[in-house]
Design an enzyme around this catalytic site. Structure first.
Site, PDB file in Angstrom:
ATOM      1  N   ASN A   9      46.338  40.040  43.907  1.00  0.00           N
ATOM      2  CA  ASN A   9      47.566  39.678  44.521  1.00  0.00           C
ATOM      3  C   ASN A   9      47.361  39.487  46.127  1.00  0.00           C
ATOM      4  O   ASN A   9      47.157  40.253  46.839  1.00  0.00           O
ATOM      5  CB  ASN A   9      48.474  40.955  44.340  1.00  0.00           C
ATOM      6  CG  ASN A   9      49.884  40.708  45.005  1.00  0.00           C
ATOM      7  OD1 ASN A   9      50.238  39.580  45.292  1.00  0.00           O
ATOM      8  ND2 ASN A   9      50.619  41.642  45.043  1.00  0.00           N
ATOM      9  N   LYS A  11      49.439  38.240  48.152  1.00  0.00           N
ATOM     10  CA  LYS A  11      50.648  38.610  48.978  1.00  0.00           C
ATOM     11  C   LYS A  11      50.822  37.414  49.974  1.00  0.00           C
ATOM     12  O   LYS A  11      50.666  36.512  49.483  1.00  0.00           O
ATOM     13  CB  LYS A  11      50.490  39.841  49.511  1.00  0.00           C
ATOM     14  CG  LYS A  11      50.061  41.035  48.898  1.00  0.00           C
ATOM     15  CD  LYS A  11      50.204  42.550  49.288  1.00  0.00           C
ATOM     16  CE  LYS A  11      49.714  43.436  48.069  1.00  0.00           C
ATOM     17  NZ  LYS A  11      49.974  44.915  48.463  1.00  0.00           N
ATOM     18  N   HIS A  94      57.031  43.937  42.289  1.00  0.00           N
ATOM     19  CA  HIS A  94      56.134  44.562  43.087  1.00  0.00           C
ATOM     20  C   HIS A  94      56.837  45.363  44.052  1.00  0.00           C
ATOM     21  O   HIS A  94      57.915  45.244  44.530  1.00  0.00           O
ATOM     22  CB  HIS A  94      55.248  43.300  43.887  1.00  0.00           C
ATOM     23  CG  HIS A  94      54.138  44.091  44.523  1.00  0.00           C
ATOM     24  ND1 HIS A  94      54.260  44.797  45.874  1.00  0.00           N
ATOM     25  CD2 HIS A  94      52.880  44.478  44.274  1.00  0.00           C
ATOM     26  CE1 HIS A  94      52.988  45.389  46.244  1.00  0.00           C
ATOM     27  NE2 HIS A  94      52.096  44.786  45.395  1.00  0.00           N
ATOM     28  N   GLU A  96      56.613  45.780  47.182  1.00  0.00           N
ATOM     29  CA  GLU A  96      57.177  45.265  48.269  1.00  0.00           C
ATOM     30  C   GLU A  96      58.256  44.545  48.058  1.00  0.00           C
ATOM     31  O   GLU A  96      59.157  44.419  49.109  1.00  0.00           O
ATOM     32  CB  GLU A  96      55.779  44.392  49.004  1.00  0.00           C
ATOM     33  CG  GLU A  96      54.778  45.261  49.516  1.00  0.00           C
ATOM     34  CD  GLU A  96      53.357  44.729  49.309  1.00  0.00           C
ATOM     35  OE1 GLU A  96      53.390  43.420  49.119  1.00  0.00           O
ATOM     36  OE2 GLU A  96      52.376  45.501  49.359  1.00  0.00           O
ATOM     37  N   GLU A 166      51.280  51.185  40.088  1.00  0.00           N
ATOM     38  CA  GLU A 166      50.848  51.380  41.839  1.00  0.00           C
ATOM     39  C   GLU A 166      51.498  52.258  42.307  1.00  0.00           C
ATOM     40  O   GLU A 166      52.896  51.890  42.743  1.00  0.00           O
ATOM     41  CB  GLU A 166      51.068  49.966  42.190  1.00  0.00           C
ATOM     42  CG  GLU A 166      50.654  48.676  41.498  1.00  0.00           C
ATOM     43  CD  GLU A 166      50.468  47.482  42.696  1.00  0.00           C
ATOM     44  OE1 GLU A 166      49.105  47.009  42.733  1.00  0.00           O
ATOM     45  OE2 GLU A 166      51.164  47.222  43.215  1.00  0.00           O
ATOM     46  N   GLY A 172      47.812  49.465  50.227  1.00  0.00           N
ATOM     47  CA  GLY A 172      47.258  48.937  51.541  1.00  0.00           C
ATOM     48  C   GLY A 172      47.006  50.198  52.540  1.00  0.00           C
ATOM     49  O   GLY A 172      46.829  49.843  53.713  1.00  0.00           O
ATOM     50  N   SER A 212      44.785  50.172  46.491  1.00  0.00           N
ATOM     51  CA  SER A 212      43.546  50.406  47.538  1.00  0.00           C
ATOM     52  C   SER A 212      42.311  50.375  46.368  1.00  0.00           C
ATOM     53  O   SER A 212      41.364  50.931  46.654  1.00  0.00           O
ATOM     54  CB  SER A 212      43.595  51.377  48.486  1.00  0.00           C
ATOM     55  OG  SER A 212      44.556  51.322  49.325  1.00  0.00           O
TER      56      SER A 212
HETATM   57  O1  LIG Z   1      49.312  44.318  44.357  1.00  0.00           O
HETATM   58  C1  LIG Z   1      48.569  44.767  44.839  1.00  0.00           C
HETATM   59  C2  LIG Z   1      48.599  46.086  45.485  1.00  0.00           C
HETATM   60  O2  LIG Z   1      50.152  46.221  46.170  1.00  0.00           O
HETATM   61  C3  LIG Z   1      47.517  46.954  45.911  1.00  0.00           C
HETATM   62  O3  LIG Z   1      47.324  46.385  47.254  1.00  0.00           O
HETATM   63  P1  LIG Z   1      46.127  46.868  48.027  1.00  0.00           P
HETATM   64  O4  LIG Z   1      44.902  46.845  47.068  1.00  0.00           O
HETATM   65  O5  LIG Z   1      45.944  46.178  49.175  1.00  0.00           O
HETATM   66  O6  LIG Z   1      46.327  48.414  48.259  1.00  0.00           O
END
Ligand SMILES: O=C[C@H](O)COP(=O)(O)O
Length: 250
Positions: A9, A11, A94, A96, A166, A172, A212
């Protein structure tokens, strides 16, 4: 046996030029992958990724979709528009989107129904935040998010949905759920699906862990029986890192 699926992803990262470079670098590194490989990218990168991924295992995904077919929804994209651009997968709900853009369980469900109807493969996200975990609500919350999100789908449609668990506190942050924590909560999600749609359906649903996940922790997480893949944020932005996650079994 459920085929594992590792999805990136991106983002709000990468220009089309950077997207092309990343996928071009990634292609040979994931050619022997034993799992499904997806990159979910900003819409401005669809064309670049599609072109660069030609002849590879890398499938194109989007990061969101609207529930309406068309209309006065400034800034949104319909499932048909995504399909017309060669998109196969779409992330819905998601954290976010829920946190910053007012996404609710109801709108997640509307988006899931529209995407499935259009033939997109859905990656539906659920997960608790830190306060909810500390208050002991994790199981109830993920069960609720899962069942509301899937509401209105047939058993056959549910079986094809991918769920991403998640934990919001792990996204993150560098904090990861332990292998056992992630496995246990994914087990709770699967049990909720089984109660409503039957064990046969629940056993087909692929459930990813996200938060993460990276080359260092992927093996332990993927060794857990309930975990069928990962939704990868930060570690999907560099080809060597993402390829190590994809090739976790080598
Ligand atoms: O969609 C992915 C997740 O929000 C995980 O993000 P991350 O791997 O940066 O923690």
């Amino acid at each position: 046996m459920r085929k594992p699926i590792i999805a990136g992803n991106w983002k709000m990262n990468k220009t089309p030029e950077e997207a092309k470079a990343l996928v071009t670098e990634l292609k040979p590194l994931v050619k022997d992958a034993n799992c499904d490989v997806v990159v979910c990218v900003p819409a401005v990168n669809f064309a670049a990724v599609k072109e660069a991924a030609k002849g590879s295992k890398i499938k194109l995904g989007a990061e969101n979709v609207h529930w309406a077919k068309s209309g006065a929804y400034t800034g949104e994209l319909s499932a048909d528009m995504l399909k017309a651009c060669g998109v196969e997968y779409v992330i819905i709900g998601h954290s976010e989107r829920r946190q910053y853009f007012g996404e609710t369980d109801k709108t997640v469900n509307q988006r899931v129904l529209a995407a499935v109807e259009a033939g997109l493969k859905v990656i539906m996200c659920v997960g608790e935040n830190k306060e909810e975990r500390e208050a002991g609500y994790t199981d109830a919350l993920v069960e609720y998010q899962t069942l509301i999100g899937l509401n209105g789908l047939t058993k056959e449609q549910v079986a094809k949905v991918i769920i991403a668990y998640e934990p919001v506190w792990a996204i993150g942050t560098g904090l990861t759920a332990t292998d056992e924590q992630a496995n246990e909560t994914i087990g709770v999600i699967r049990a909720a699906v089984a109660r409503k749609y039957g064990k046969g359906t629940a056993n087909k649903v692929r459930i990813q862990y996200g938060g993460s996940m990276n080359p260092k922790n992927v093996k332990g997480l993927m060794a857990q029986p309930e975990i069928d893949g990962g939704l990868i944020g930060g570690a999907s932005l560099k080809a060597p890192d993402f390829s190590l996650v994809v090739n976790y079994d080598k």
